[in-house]
Design a protein around this motif. Sequence first.
Motif, PDB file in Angstrom:
ATOM      1  N   CYS A   8      55.526  28.517 -74.350  1.00 44.73           N
ATOM      2  CA  CYS A   8      55.059  27.525 -73.379  1.00 44.73           C
ATOM      3  C   CYS A   8      53.735  26.926 -73.862  1.00 44.73           C
ATOM      4  O   CYS A   8      53.191  27.339 -74.873  1.00 44.73           O
ATOM      5  CB  CYS A   8      54.892  28.152 -71.995  1.00 44.73           C
ATOM      6  SG  CYS A   8      53.348  29.068 -71.817  1.00 44.73           S
ATOM      7  N   ASN A  10      50.912  27.417 -72.854  1.00 44.62           N
ATOM      8  CA  ASN A  10      49.839  28.409 -72.871  1.00 44.62           C
ATOM      9  C   ASN A  10      50.112  29.542 -73.864  1.00 44.62           C
ATOM     10  O   ASN A  10      49.555  30.631 -73.758  1.00 44.62           O
ATOM     11  CB  ASN A  10      49.636  28.986 -71.472  1.00 44.62           C
ATOM     12  CG  ASN A  10      49.160  27.913 -70.506  1.00 44.62           C
ATOM     13  OD1 ASN A  10      48.279  27.120 -70.832  1.00 44.62           O
ATOM     14  ND2 ASN A  10      49.767  27.857 -69.336  1.00 44.62           N
ATOM     15  N   HIS A  12      52.631  31.508 -74.265  1.00 43.26           N
ATOM     16  CA  HIS A  12      53.416  32.681 -73.867  1.00 43.26           C
ATOM     17  C   HIS A  12      54.766  32.599 -74.562  1.00 43.26           C
ATOM     18  O   HIS A  12      55.412  31.560 -74.512  1.00 43.26           O
ATOM     19  CB  HIS A  12      53.630  32.707 -72.347  1.00 43.26           C
ATOM     20  CG  HIS A  12      52.357  32.790 -71.575  1.00 43.26           C
ATOM     21  ND1 HIS A  12      52.055  31.923 -70.549  1.00 43.26           N
ATOM     22  CD2 HIS A  12      51.310  33.625 -71.699  1.00 43.26           C
ATOM     23  CE1 HIS A  12      50.858  32.229 -70.073  1.00 43.26           C
ATOM     24  NE2 HIS A  12      50.382  33.258 -70.758  1.00 43.26           N
ATOM     25  N   CYS A  35      58.193  28.911 -67.929  1.00 43.93           N
ATOM     26  CA  CYS A  35      57.653  30.123 -68.532  1.00 43.93           C
ATOM     27  C   CYS A  35      57.635  31.229 -67.473  1.00 43.93           C
ATOM     28  O   CYS A  35      57.157  31.030 -66.362  1.00 43.93           O
ATOM     29  CB  CYS A  35      56.238  29.856 -69.036  1.00 43.93           C
ATOM     30  SG  CYS A  35      55.340  31.358 -69.468  1.00 43.93           S
ATOM     31  N   VAL A  37      55.815  33.738 -67.383  1.00 46.12           N
ATOM     32  CA  VAL A  37      54.460  34.263 -67.198  1.00 46.12           C
ATOM     33  C   VAL A  37      53.628  33.322 -66.329  1.00 46.12           C
ATOM     34  O   VAL A  37      53.063  33.723 -65.315  1.00 46.12           O
ATOM     35  CB  VAL A  37      53.756  34.498 -68.557  1.00 46.12           C
ATOM     36  CG1 VAL A  37      52.343  35.042 -68.342  1.00 46.12           C
ATOM     37  CG2 VAL A  37      54.575  35.446 -69.430  1.00 46.12           C
ATOM     38  N   CYS A  38      53.570  32.038 -66.731  1.00 44.40           N
ATOM     39  CA  CYS A  38      52.673  31.116 -66.031  1.00 44.40           C
ATOM     40  C   CYS A  38      53.432  30.010 -65.293  1.00 44.40           C
ATOM     41  O   CYS A  38      52.831  29.157 -64.660  1.00 44.40           O
ATOM     42  CB  CYS A  38      51.673  30.503 -67.005  1.00 44.40           C
ATOM     43  SG  CYS A  38      52.435  29.432 -68.233  1.00 44.40           S
TER      44      CYS A  38
HETATM   45 ZN    ZN Z   1      53.315  30.472 -70.026  1.00 41.79          ZN
END
Ligand code: ZN
Length: 142
Positions: A8, A10, A12, A35, A37-38
């Motif tokens: 992603c 960020n 991840h 994503c 995660v985020c």
């Molecule tokens: Zn992410």
Amino acid sequence: MIRYSLICENAHEFEGWFSESADFDRQVASGFLTCPVCNSASVSKSLMAPSVSTARKKEEMQTVAMDAARREAFVKLKEAIATIKANSEDVGTRFPEEARKIHYGEVDARGIIGQATPDEAQSLVEEGIEIAALPILPEDVN
Ligand SMILES: [Zn+2]
């Protein structure tokens, strides 16, 4: 099914399964692919080579396994110390004095815990008095 390594905005990294190559493009275009995660919808295929990501995964798993073993040892140690504390009288700084009294039969034998300076501990050992140092756990240090 095709598996893609994804990344992603960020950085991840995660994996996604797609029925075909166009399926990935469709999911990205519709914003369906996010994503884990985020939750970012800016996802692209990771350029990382599969062999590298496999090696990395193995490393991460080893780290997790070691942490679990360490945690288990730590919990056992904590339990052992709790048992000792529960069955002992805390005599604080009177420890060397009380340990001697018990050793020489001046008082009834019992388990005691307390503090002793390294010098005091050394002379207790020299007198043949059995003592053991309890490790100080992180949570005891404030
Ligand atoms: Zn992410």
